[in-house]
Design an enzyme around this catalytic site. Structure first.
Site, PDB file in Angstrom:
ATOM      1  N   GLU A  98      47.090 -13.257 -16.688  1.00 35.81           N
ATOM      2  CA  GLU A  98      48.040 -12.397 -17.388  1.00 35.81           C
ATOM      3  C   GLU A  98      49.498 -12.880 -17.336  1.00 35.81           C
ATOM      4  O   GLU A  98      50.254 -12.651 -18.264  1.00 35.81           O
ATOM      5  CB  GLU A  98      47.975 -10.973 -16.804  1.00 35.81           C
ATOM      6  CG  GLU A  98      46.642 -10.282 -16.993  1.00 35.81           C
ATOM      7  CD  GLU A  98      46.367  -9.947 -18.452  1.00 35.81           C
ATOM      8  OE1 GLU A  98      47.338  -9.716 -19.210  1.00 35.81           O
ATOM      9  OE2 GLU A  98      45.186  -9.931 -18.847  1.00 35.81           O
ATOM     10  N   SER A 371      13.414 -14.464 -44.175  1.00 38.12           N
ATOM     11  CA  SER A 371      13.471 -14.394 -45.635  1.00 38.12           C
ATOM     12  C   SER A 371      14.453 -13.361 -46.165  1.00 38.12           C
ATOM     13  O   SER A 371      14.708 -13.313 -47.372  1.00 38.12           O
ATOM     14  CB  SER A 371      12.082 -14.100 -46.197  1.00 38.12           C
ATOM     15  OG  SER A 371      11.214 -15.184 -45.953  1.00 38.12           O
TER      16      SER A 371
END
Length: 680
Positions: A98, A371
């Site tokens: 941080e 498909s």
């Protein structure tokens, strides 16, 4: 030697320059005065450091009819802990992740700010922020989450004051006890208990790195929500710790390979039928406004969900088979359903699994489509001057050593594109892809909202759903919605409006530029022709189990060994995707195909969800007559009819030969995936 005339000319030239300088100076004075006044006003309204944070107010979430769905409670599960009891690895992990200059700066970090600006400019977007740990503490403890210049100025002022009043250790302690870690956990001690069932001082290096990575996006990086992304984020933190000298490369590598040791006693949220949708909305809001705004600022979030349709979706999903229980206690297979209004993009219902965990498979599970990907191929064919009646030959074909097979292992000769799509003939899909160009197919899929494709998918195997990564149910539903919406894709959305605790509008989708969310991908004629072909799938093709007694179109999809099964379909008003599969992707679904359980779930849901719809037919574009696809006289022996699916063993018995022939091909992995996806 200057003459009076030369001096006059010089003075004449200097006059305009002097006026420009005076104007610039005046502007600088005015802007400086305004800036000082703005800063002074921000200072005047600063909260006193040391006061408690603003009282938290629960946020409320409403459905599309204004009915309250849930309240996001502001009660904070927090167990404060003394900094001296926090292991150094955890402190270092937070600083590395941080604010690596935490011990050098004075609360604000000009070097970090300029570095962030440079990173953001070079990345053409927000790559990193410039806020220090002290600034984040100031924002979370004393300020709202609004993104305004005044709030940023106040944040910097408070950070300076906090640094003046407290030591670095005290600031780090307050920060680590303040921040949100997801799963309702505030502060590191609660987070350690929540994720690992440990006290903070018992955490390993890999666990410290994971906790330090959570504040960036607690919902997204939670290992209970998204384990793979949580591990990636943990590894980034470990790399940062190596970069800044907190651990050696060997220690970091060892930590990367260690098991996280997640709490086995963790119970996901109560099996709430709204959980997946609420989590999805929460992530959207938190990403934009922050977790504190979501859980403590009393937001009123109006969503697109229709409670009645959500109930129908949950009911339809109860008919899943129970094959086995995995090591995490989850019943397999899992499944997902997502339903969208194709005209607005509004997400009407979302179910991300059985409700046994927090992973939202509707929006986050990337799986092979089989498909179900073929409609993108057929659309591209229509855009290349073909029609549903165009005839092609179902026959053996070979491309660079790869020979795609039909599910039944036989071929039917000449047939129309309509019949080929209805019966999911693989050889014709690949021939079409070769003729119209794979790049064009991928481009269409991307325009229709599929974001998971990459350069490696530019090969013929893609025509059968053999993708590098896969697709998500949410994006598949959104893509098929383009056909239902007459060729215009609308980005999916779950939020209509957000109000703050005072009733002020933070955002309202009705005020957005509608064109920003819409993309015309195909003509109305092409969309209509695709719909008529996909109607044939339900009428006489592989998706007959999805018939709901009213006009509907869709497509089945099944992958190798039946590891994934899909049905994606739509009426004029609703588009819905259903996916079933094993979470690991390693186990077969047995006798489940796209045209069986997924189609049946789709039918059960859509029968209920469309009960309040007009029931109208798909309208033909101006100048076209309504076309209805019916069974062809050509009874395709190679069709991938779900009643013929058990023959798959005879088809797959040829695979070793196919794979052996194509081993030297550069696109071998994708082609193998296509061979695995040729079940329908």
């Amino acid at each position: 030697m200057y003459t009076p005339r030369r001096r006059a000319k010089k003075a004449k030239k200097a006059g305009p320059l002097r006026r420009i300088r005076l104007f610039i100076a005046l502007c600088l004075v005015v802007f400086a005065g305004l800036g000082f006044g703005y800063i002074f006003a921000a200072y005047q309204s600063l909260p006193a450091v040391g006061n408690n944070m603003r009282p938290a107010v629960s946020s409320q979430v409403f459905d599309s009819h204004g009915r309250l769905i849930t309240t996001l409670h502001s009660d904070q599960n927090r167990l404060p802990i003394d900094i001296n009891k926090v292991p150094q690895n955890l402190q270092n992990a937070f600083i590395a992740a941080e604010d690596n200059r935490f011990y050098e700066h004075i609360g604000i970090d000009p070097i970090g700010i300029f570095r962030a600006i440079f990173a953001n400019l070079t990345n053409r977007g927000i790559a990193q922020g410039g806020s220090t740990i002290t600034q984040q503490l100031a924002k979370n403890a004393f300020l709202s989450q609004e993104q305004t210049l005044k709030r940023k100025i106040q944040e910097a002022m408070l950070a300076l004051e906090i640094e003046h009043k407290y030591s670095k250790k005290e600031i780090l302690e307050m920060y680590m006890n303040q921040i949100y870690f997801g799963q309702g956990a505030y502060g590191i001690q609660t987070a350690a208990k929540t994720y690992f069932n440990k006290d903070v001082n018992e955490l390993s290096l890999t666990q410290c790195a994971m906790l330090a990575g959570l504040p960036k996006s607690p919902n997204y990086y939670s290992p209970f929500n998204n384990l793979n992304e949580a591990k990636k984020r943990k590894n980034v933190v470990l790399d940062q710790m190596v970069k800044y000298g907190y651990v050696s490369a060997a220690e970091a590598e060892d930590a990367k390979n260690q098991d996280l040791g997640l709490s086995k006693s963790h119970q996901a949220k109560e099996a709430d039928e709204y959980a997946s949708f609420i989590d999805y909305v929460s992530q959207q809001v938190a990403k934009k406004y922050g977790d504190d705004a979501l859980y403590k600022e009393g937001l009123k979030i109006y969503t697109t969900m229709d409670v009645d349709k959500q109930h129908a979706a949950v009911r339809a999903m109860r008919n899943l088979p129970n094959n086995y229980t995995d090591e995490n206690g989850l019943t397999q297979p899992q499944a997902a359903l997502v339903s969208i209004d194709p005209k607005t993009g509004h997400i009407l219902a979302m179910v991300g699994g059985r409700g046994q965990d927090s992973f939202n498979r509707a929006s986050m599970a990337v799986r092979q489509p089989g498909s179900a990907f073929k409609p993108f191929v057929y659309l591209t064919a229509l855009q290349h001057d073909m029609t549903p009646d165009t005839t092609m030959k179902d026959q053996p074909v070979t491309y660079g050593g790869w020979s795609p097979k039909n599910a039944g292992g036989s071929y039917s000769g000449a047939m129309s594109l309509s019949d080929a799509l209805a019966h999911s003939v693989n050889t014709i899909a690949v021939q079409l892809a070769d003729e119209v160009g794979t790049k064009n197919i991928i481009a269409n899929a991307k325009k229709m909202g599929i974001t998971t494709l990459d350069a490696k998918d530019d090969n013929l195997a893609m025509a059968l759903g053999g993708l590098t990564r896969g697709v998500t149910p949410l994006e598949m539903a959104s893509a098929y919605g383009t056909f239902a919406n007459k060729g215009v894709h609308v980005k999916p959305t779950a939020i209509v409006k957000i109000l703050d605790r005072n009733g002020n509008v933070l955002e309202d989708s009705s005020t957005l530029e509608k064109e920003e969310t819409k993309t015309r991908v195909m003509s109305e004629r092409e969309a209509y022709e695709m719909t008529t072909m996909l109607e044939g799938v339900i009428d006489h093709g592989t998706g007959r189990a999805a018939a709901i007694g009213r006009p509907a179109a869709g497509k089945t999809g099944t992958t190798d060994d039946n590891k994934d099964a899909w049905f994606v379909g739509y009426t004029p008003d609703i588009v819905t995707a259903v996916w079933i599969g094993d979470d690991t992707g390693a186990h077969s679904l047995g006798d489940i195909y796209g045209g069986t359980v997924p189609a049946e779930i789709w039918r059960d849901y859509m029968s209920s969800a469309t009960s309040d719809e007009s029931g109208g037919d798909f309208s033909a574009p101006s100048g076209m007559e309504r076309r209805k696809e019916t069974a062809s006289s050509n009874k395709s022996s190679s069709r991938s009819d779900d009643r013929e699916e058990p023959k798959k063993k005879s088809a797959t018995s040829e695979k070793p030969t196919t794979k052996e022939k194509s081993k030297q091909q550069t696109q071998q992995p994708a082609k193998q995936q296509a061979d695995r996806n040729n079940k329908e």
